[in-house]
Design a protein around this motif. Structure first.
Motif, short mmCIF file in Angstrom:
data_model
loop_
_atom_site.label_atom_id
_atom_site.label_comp_id
_atom_site.label_asym_id
_atom_site.label_seq_id
_atom_site.Cartn_x
_atom_site.Cartn_y
_atom_site.Cartn_z
N ARG A 124 46.01 -55.17 13.70
CA ARG A 124 44.70 -55.60 14.19
C ARG A 124 44.78 -56.25 15.58
O ARG A 124 43.95 -56.01 16.44
N TYR A 125 45.81 -57.05 15.80
CA TYR A 125 45.80 -57.92 16.98
C TYR A 125 46.71 -57.48 18.13
O TYR A 125 46.84 -58.19 19.12
N THR A 126 47.38 -56.33 17.99
CA THR A 126 48.18 -55.86 19.13
C THR A 126 47.34 -54.90 19.98
O THR A 126 46.38 -54.32 19.49
N LYS A 127 47.77 -54.75 21.19
CA LYS A 127 47.07 -53.88 22.13
C LYS A 127 48.09 -52.93 22.75
O LYS A 127 49.16 -53.39 23.19
N GLU A 128 47.74 -51.66 22.79
CA GLU A 128 48.70 -50.71 23.35
C GLU A 128 48.85 -50.95 24.85
O GLU A 128 47.84 -51.12 25.55
N PRO A 129 50.07 -50.96 25.36
CA PRO A 129 50.24 -51.15 26.81
C PRO A 129 49.66 -49.97 27.58
O PRO A 129 49.65 -48.84 27.08
N GLN A 130 49.16 -50.24 28.78
CA GLN A 130 48.62 -49.17 29.63
C GLN A 130 49.73 -48.68 30.54
O GLN A 130 50.34 -49.46 31.25
N TYR A 131 49.98 -47.37 30.48
CA TYR A 131 51.02 -46.81 31.33
C TYR A 131 50.40 -45.95 32.43
O TYR A 131 49.35 -45.36 32.23
N PRO A 132 51.08 -45.83 33.59
CA PRO A 132 50.56 -44.93 34.63
C PRO A 132 50.66 -43.48 34.19
O PRO A 132 51.38 -43.17 33.24
N GLN A 133 49.90 -42.60 34.86
CA GLN A 133 49.86 -41.18 34.51
C GLN A 133 51.25 -40.53 34.57
O GLN A 133 51.62 -39.77 33.72
N GLN A 134 51.97 -40.90 35.63
CA GLN A 134 53.29 -40.27 35.81
C GLN A 134 54.27 -40.77 34.76
O GLN A 134 54.30 -41.97 34.46
N PHE A 135 55.07 -39.85 34.21
CA PHE A 135 56.00 -40.26 33.17
C PHE A 135 57.13 -41.13 33.73
O PHE A 135 57.73 -40.84 34.75
N ALA A 136 57.38 -42.20 33.03
CA ALA A 136 58.53 -43.05 33.35
C ALA A 136 58.94 -43.72 32.05
O ALA A 136 58.11 -43.98 31.19
N ALA A 137 60.21 -43.99 31.87
CA ALA A 137 60.64 -44.63 30.63
C ALA A 137 61.86 -45.50 30.90
O ALA A 137 62.59 -45.28 31.87
N LYS A 138 62.02 -46.50 30.04
CA LYS A 138 63.20 -47.34 30.13
C LYS A 138 64.08 -47.04 28.94
O LYS A 138 63.60 -47.00 27.81
N VAL A 139 65.36 -46.81 29.19
CA VAL A 139 66.30 -46.57 28.10
C VAL A 139 67.00 -47.90 27.84
O VAL A 139 67.58 -48.49 28.74
N PHE A 140 66.94 -48.37 26.60
CA PHE A 140 67.57 -49.67 26.35
C PHE A 140 68.99 -49.50 25.83
O PHE A 140 69.80 -50.39 25.90
N LYS A 141 69.27 -48.29 25.34
CA LYS A 141 70.58 -48.10 24.76
C LYS A 141 70.84 -46.61 24.55
O LYS A 141 69.94 -45.87 24.18
N ILE A 142 72.08 -46.18 24.79
CA ILE A 142 72.45 -44.81 24.45
C ILE A 142 73.53 -44.89 23.38
O ILE A 142 74.56 -45.54 23.57
N ALA A 143 73.27 -44.28 22.24
CA ALA A 143 74.24 -44.36 21.15
C ALA A 143 74.59 -42.96 20.70
O ALA A 143 73.84 -42.01 20.94
N ARG A 144 75.70 -42.83 20.06
CA ARG A 144 76.13 -41.51 19.59
C ARG A 144 76.52 -41.66 18.12
O ARG A 144 77.11 -42.65 17.71
N ASP A 145 76.14 -40.64 17.33
CA ASP A 145 76.51 -40.64 15.92
C ASP A 145 78.04 -40.65 15.83
O ASP A 145 78.71 -39.86 16.49
N GLU A 146 78.58 -41.56 15.00
CA GLU A 146 80.05 -41.67 14.97
C GLU A 146 80.73 -40.40 14.43
O GLU A 146 81.89 -40.14 14.69
N LYS A 147 79.94 -39.57 13.68
CA LYS A 147 80.54 -38.34 13.13
C LYS A 147 80.53 -37.21 14.17
O LYS A 147 81.21 -36.21 14.02
N GLU A 148 79.73 -37.40 15.21
CA GLU A 148 79.62 -36.37 16.24
C GLU A 148 80.95 -36.17 16.98
O GLU A 148 81.63 -37.14 17.28
N THR A 149 81.31 -34.92 17.27
CA THR A 149 82.54 -34.71 18.05
C THR A 149 82.20 -34.72 19.53
O THR A 149 81.11 -34.34 19.92
N VAL A 150 83.14 -35.15 20.33
CA VAL A 150 82.87 -35.25 21.77
C VAL A 150 82.99 -33.87 22.40
O VAL A 150 83.86 -33.11 22.06
#
Ligand SMILES: Nc1nc2c(ncn2[C@@H]2O[C@H](COP(=O)(O)OP(=O)(O)OP(=O)(O)O)[C@@H](O)[C@H]2O)c(=O)[nH]1
Ligand SMILES: [Mg+2]
Length: 262
Positions: free
Chosen positions: A236-262
């Motif tokens: 009820r009380y949160t508001k969606e942030p307004q983003y500019p038209q152009q796509f942009a994103a922040k990556v906070f972390k890159i992780a890999r499945d430990e079973k995945e082979t390199v």
């Protein structure tokens, strides 16, 4: 049309659960995922079978070491949820999530109260300008009457003294006391309250967004009490942030499945 109407497009909100160690972040995350239907079985930290504490050392020690994400939907909101570690040794894992949060959920154990680490987190949340919801956890440890008459008022007084005077109980049933408390947090809210005897939802949303008010909910993540009320309030009380038209994103972390082979 009500803000929680099913016909409106869903809000996309990224939120992080933060607290001192053992406050119940992973348990609350699990509860939110379970109640919203994102996971079918409710895991338990003590049974080493939670969805989010998935790594072997985490399960063995019963603590979160890495921040992890999950998604759930509740009413009109899609929530990207980040569960963070509370142990100070892993603070860097917690801190890197702060760059991507729209809202934070700060958890406090009702009998633990505000700890040194809670104050550190509060300062960081202020520094990053992040709006905060509070979930006061582990209320199942108390009798209902001692909770209502002693611990709830004592904890709210502690929040006012040690965090911010604008921490307001959003879980009470006394509507007038609720609007009264909100009116004390901003002049606009006071004007609306004096004129209309209430404060409208969009105004409350803006107050939360501007960190003029910090909604507090009470419950038990383990027993799933108060969690639906919290999710309802969040929707009820949160508001969606307004983003500019152009796509942009922040990556906070890159992780890999430990079973995945390199
Ligand atoms: N009685 C009670 N115990 C709870 C509640 N929520 C969590 N716990 C217990 O508190 C302990 C810690 O819970 P976690 O969910 O792992 O806490 P956390 O904040 O994620 O801990 P870290 O990630 O290690 O910082 C576990 O033994 C939980 O079962 C609750 O509402 N009531
Ligand atoms: Mg945890």
């Amino acid at each position: 049309m009500d803000d929680t109407s099913e016909h409106k497009p869903k809000k996309q909100i990224c939120t992080g659960l933060l607290a001192h160690v053992d406050a119940g972040k992973t348990t609350l995350s699990e509860g939110m995922l379970f109640l919203s239907g994102s996971i079918r079985t409710l895991g338990r930290v003590d049974s080493q079978n939670t969805f989010l504490d998935m790594y072997e050392p985490e399960r063995a020690r019963g603590i979160t070491i890495f921040s992890k994400q999950a998604v759930c939907s509740w009413k009109n909101v899609d929530i990207s949820l980040l569960d963070t570690p509370g142990h100070v040794d892993f603070s860097a894992e917690m801190e890197r999530t702060l760059q991507v949060l729209d809202y934070a959920v700060l958890i406090i154990g009702i009998t633990d109260g505000v700890q040194g680490h809670t104050q550190t987190l509060w300062r960081l949340l202020k520094q990053y300008h992040i709006p905060v919801f509070l979930f006061i956890n582990k209320t199942d440890r108390l009798q209902q009457d001692e909770l209502e008459q002693i611990h709830k008022p004592a904890l709210l007084a502690q929040l006012h003294a040690q965090l911010d005077g604008s921490c307001v109980d959003f879980s009470g049933s006394d509507e007038e006391a609720f609007y009264d408390a909100l009116a004390m947090c901003s002049e606009e809210a006071m004007e609306q309250f004096l004129e209309h005897d209430c404060v409208q939802t969009d105004r409350i949303q803006n107050m939360i967004l501007r960190r003029e008010v910090f909604p507090c909910y009470f419950g038990s993540a383990l027993r799933l009490t108060g969690v639906e009320e919290f999710l309802d309030g969040f929707a009820r009380y949160t508001k969606e942030p307004q983003y500019p038209q152009q796509f942009a994103a922040k990556v906070f972390k890159i992780a890999r499945d430990e079973k995945e082979t390199v």
